[in-house]
Design a protein around this motif. Structure first.
Motif, mmCIF file in Angstrom:
data_model
loop_
_atom_site.group_PDB
_atom_site.id
_atom_site.type_symbol
_atom_site.label_atom_id
_atom_site.label_comp_id
_atom_site.label_asym_id
_atom_site.label_seq_id
_atom_site.Cartn_x
_atom_site.Cartn_y
_atom_site.Cartn_z
ATOM 1 N N VAL A 257 8.099 8.804 14.464
ATOM 2 C CA VAL A 257 8.271 8.073 13.211
ATOM 3 C C VAL A 257 9.439 8.684 12.439
ATOM 4 O O VAL A 257 9.496 9.891 12.211
ATOM 5 C CB VAL A 257 6.984 8.120 12.353
ATOM 6 C CG1 VAL A 257 7.246 7.550 10.962
ATOM 7 C CG2 VAL A 257 5.863 7.339 13.047
ATOM 8 N N ILE A 258 10.411 7.831 12.060
ATOM 9 C CA ILE A 258 11.570 8.304 11.299
ATOM 10 C C ILE A 258 11.454 7.918 9.836
ATOM 11 O O ILE A 258 11.933 8.619 8.948
ATOM 12 C CB ILE A 258 12.883 7.765 11.911
ATOM 13 C CG1 ILE A 258 14.093 8.396 11.218
ATOM 14 C CG2 ILE A 258 12.953 6.253 11.852
ATOM 15 C CD1 ILE A 258 15.414 8.085 11.885
ATOM 16 N N LEU A 259 10.779 6.776 9.569
ATOM 17 C CA LEU A 259 10.596 6.329 8.195
ATOM 18 C C LEU A 259 9.174 5.838 7.994
ATOM 19 O O LEU A 259 8.608 5.162 8.868
ATOM 20 C CB LEU A 259 11.584 5.204 7.869
ATOM 21 C CG LEU A 259 11.498 4.580 6.469
ATOM 22 C CD1 LEU A 259 12.898 4.243 5.945
ATOM 23 C CD2 LEU A 259 10.645 3.308 6.438
ATOM 24 N N GLU A 260 8.602 6.188 6.854
ATOM 25 C CA GLU A 260 7.285 5.668 6.480
ATOM 26 C C GLU A 260 7.346 5.198 5.033
ATOM 27 O O GLU A 260 7.797 5.924 4.150
ATOM 28 C CB GLU A 260 6.200 6.730 6.644
ATOM 29 C CG GLU A 260 4.811 6.184 6.348
ATOM 30 C CD GLU A 260 3.697 7.181 6.625
ATOM 31 O OE1 GLU A 260 2.529 6.778 6.559
ATOM 32 O OE2 GLU A 260 4.011 8.358 6.894
ATOM 33 N N ALA A 261 6.935 3.948 4.821
ATOM 34 C CA ALA A 261 6.858 3.390 3.468
ATOM 35 C C ALA A 261 5.386 3.256 3.096
ATOM 36 O O ALA A 261 4.592 2.752 3.887
ATOM 37 C CB ALA A 261 7.536 2.028 3.426
ATOM 38 N N LYS A 262 5.024 3.739 1.920
ATOM 39 C CA LYS A 262 3.636 3.700 1.473
ATOM 40 C C LYS A 262 3.512 2.973 0.139
ATOM 41 O O LYS A 262 4.192 3.310 -0.830
ATOM 42 C CB LYS A 262 3.075 5.122 1.316
ATOM 43 C CG LYS A 262 2.879 5.873 2.618
ATOM 44 C CD LYS A 262 2.216 7.225 2.356
ATOM 45 C CE LYS A 262 1.948 7.984 3.652
ATOM 46 N NZ LYS A 262 1.306 9.295 3.385
ATOM 47 N N ASN A 263 2.661 1.945 0.141
ATOM 48 C CA ASN A 263 2.275 1.255 -1.096
ATOM 49 C C ASN A 263 3.467 0.738 -1.903
ATOM 50 O O ASN A 263 3.541 0.903 -3.123
ATOM 51 C CB ASN A 263 1.407 2.164 -1.969
ATOM 52 C CG ASN A 263 0.267 2.804 -1.191
ATOM 53 O OD1 ASN A 263 0.222 4.016 -1.028
ATOM 54 N ND2 ASN A 263 -0.639 1.990 -0.695
ATOM 55 N N ILE A 264 4.406 0.091 -1.211
ATOM 56 C CA ILE A 264 5.585 -0.459 -1.883
ATOM 57 C C ILE A 264 5.195 -1.740 -2.634
ATOM 58 O O ILE A 264 4.533 -2.626 -2.078
ATOM 59 C CB ILE A 264 6.707 -0.784 -0.869
ATOM 60 C CG1 ILE A 264 7.079 0.465 -0.053
ATOM 61 C CG2 ILE A 264 7.919 -1.367 -1.580
ATOM 62 C CD1 ILE A 264 7.647 1.587 -0.870
ATOM 63 N N ASP A 272 1.840 -3.817 -2.508
ATOM 64 C CA ASP A 272 1.161 -2.737 -1.793
ATOM 65 C C ASP A 272 1.440 -2.765 -0.279
ATOM 66 O O ASP A 272 0.526 -2.773 0.544
ATOM 67 C CB ASP A 272 -0.346 -2.822 -2.050
ATOM 68 C CG ASP A 272 -1.061 -1.508 -1.711
ATOM 69 O OD1 ASP A 272 -0.456 -0.443 -1.899
ATOM 70 O OD2 ASP A 272 -2.213 -1.568 -1.248
ATOM 71 N N VAL A 273 2.722 -2.753 0.070
ATOM 72 C CA VAL A 273 3.128 -2.837 1.484
ATOM 73 C C VAL A 273 3.357 -1.443 2.045
ATOM 74 O O VAL A 273 4.072 -0.624 1.470
ATOM 75 C CB VAL A 273 4.422 -3.671 1.641
ATOM 76 C CG1 VAL A 273 4.951 -3.588 3.066
ATOM 77 C CG2 VAL A 273 4.157 -5.119 1.251
#
Length: 496
Positions: A257-264, A272-273
């Motif tokens: 995993v290089i990028l993680e987006a939380k609760n966008i 809440d993406v």
């Protein structure tokens, strides 16, 4: 029983400053049909239609309408003959009402004054005739693109058009709006109105068109009935060689995993993406137009100042408040509106390529034009950008080559992650395939790609994994093995 010809071109030629745009083009169109006019950008389609509509004068050849030769000297003359053209850039006056646009310069009058009541009633009747419930008094600037298009069609009907030309009519429409347009086209056809339909979307051609003509490099290549031709044959005729495989083979290795987006979220379109992206992965974002796909990735890129949530790069939380921050962390964003947001079209290719990171062309503390041109030339060769030189202004390139310049601009920033928003919109079949090759090659080099696309075939043909969005949320995730149009649409429409 063979339908009669409504339109015939015989040996049409047209040149601009010594450049041959059309050379000896001949074909006919039958009455009451939807006739697809196909070809790559620059094939001569628009030039031919502008000759028919009176915007251009032909250099040689003849045009026949109902078997009678016609000389169309201006657009008013074409309207009088029952020919209407609906351009991609709709030709309406935004400050006027729907009714005023429909009856522009033809308003009904009473005692020397405009009869507003009669005009609004007539406009309402015409709109109802194409099953469109748009109030005639509404100001055009308040309408959606799809509604404006319907006003253009209503205007054509009011003029008594027998032949309507539609140039890329679905390029900015949602799936639902496209369906509605197809219903209107079907109703026009039932009235005996002939449609010349220009589109790069092959699925549409096979769905609504009866016949076709293909142009290539300003010359006639082939004509026939849609029922008698395959997609492969159409593409082969358009590009001049067989395309054995539209989507290239993929050999990209997917890593950590290089990028993680939380609760966008942004308080509106995005709710809440959360998602992850791996090294070397092509991650798709699918869904209906308006589902929040572009808005989600703009939030990740820092382009949406209202957005909230957490972003992690290689496990470390990062603070991305602006695109400048995102670029610093190795993220590039190729926008949907390439002419408005991706390029400065009045600048040269080299200026566009070096725009975001001009320091790459610095030499001993000074900007080196020689080094800039070397960098630009490298990308021209790698991405197969068709241009006479790196000094060519971007506005003179085809859509596909403009898109490649935007890709080059971001590659010059040496990103680890590239977000591509509708990267093949408005470009022809051959250019699409070249963009697909670039996407796959970047993934094979270890770049991580996020692909937003409304074309189901692209999502299925390119992606290793797909997030499907509905009403601002991720409603489902599918692996490469699970991908199918039915499953994607199920999640996109809110199913589970």
């Amino acid at each position: 029983m063979e339908k009669k010809k409504i339109l015939e071109f015989q040996n049409i030629s047209k040149s601009f400053v010594g450049v041959k745009a059309l050379s000896d083009v001949s074909f006919s169109v039958r009455e009451g049909e939807v006739h697809a006019l196909l070809g790559e950008n620059g094939a001569g389609k628009s030039t031919l239609m502008k000759i028919l509509s009176g915007a251009y004068m032909k250099d040689a050849g003849k045009v026949f309408l109902d078997g009678q030769e016609i000389q169309v000297k201006n657009t008013k003359e074409s309207e009088r003959l029952g020919i209407s053209i609906i351009y991609q850039e709709l030709n309406l006056i935004p400050e006027l009402s729907v009714a005023e646009n429909i009856f522009l310069d033809r308003q009904p009058k009473r005692n020397g004054f405009i009869d507003w009541k009669q005009m609004n009633q007539d406009a309402e009747k015409i709109l109802e005739g194409i099953d469109m419930k748009i109030p005639p008094k509404m100001i055009v600037s308040t309408l959606s693109v799809a509604q404006r298009q319907m006003v253009e069609i209503a205007k054509a009907v009011s003029l008594g058009a027998r032949l309507v030309i539609m140039d890329e009519p679905t390029s900015t429409l949602t799936e639902g709006e496209t369906r509605k347009l197809f219903q209107v086209i079907s109703s026009l056809k039932q009235r005996g109105i002939t449609i010349i339909y220009i589109s790069h979307r092959m699925d549409e051609i096979f769905e609504i068109c009866d016949s076709y003509t293909i142009l290539r490099d300003g010359t006639f290549i082939s004509s026939g009935d849609i029922a008698d031709v395959s997609l492969d044959k159409i593409i082969e005729d358009m590009v001049g060689r067989p395309l054995t495989q539209v989507f290239p083979e993929r050999n990209n290795k997917i890593g950590d995993v290089i990028l993680e987006a939380k609760n966008i979220s942004n308080g509106k379109e995005v709710k809440d993406v959360s998602f992850t992206l791996r090294k070397g992965e092509i991650l798709g974002f699918a869904g209906l137009v308006g589902a929040g796909r572009s808005e989600t990735l703009k939030a990740v890129f820092g382009a949406d100042k209202k957005a909230k949530g957490e972003i992690y790069m290689k496990g470390q939380r990062v603070n991305i408040r602006s695109p400048k921050d995102a670029i610093r962390y190795g993220i590039g964003f190729l926008p949907e509106e390439r002419k408005k947001e991706g390029l400065v079209t009045d600048l040269a290719i080299v200026d566009n390529v070096l725009m975001v990171k001009p320091e790459n062309a610095m030499h001993h503390g000074l900007f080196s034009m020689k080094k800039a041109e070397e960098i630009c030339q490298k990308y021209i060769e790698e991405l197969l950008i068709k241009t006479p030189s790196d000094q060519q202004k971007a506005k003179f390139l085809s859509g596909g080559n403009q898109q490649k310049v935007v890709v080059a601009k971001w590659l010059n920033c040496e990103p680890e992650i590239i977000i591509l928003d509708e990267p093949t919109r408005g470009i022809d079949v051959n250019a699409k395939r070249e963009i697909y090759n670039i996407i796959v090659k970047l993934a094979e080099q270890g770049k991580s790609i996020i692909l937003i696309s409304s074309e189901m075939s692209e999502i299925i043909g390119l992606c290793d994994r797909v997030n499907i969005m509905s009403e601002g949320r991720i409603s489902g995730e599918l692996s490469r093995e699970e991908l199918s149009q039915e499953r994607i649409m199920k999640f996109a429409t809110g199913g589970c």
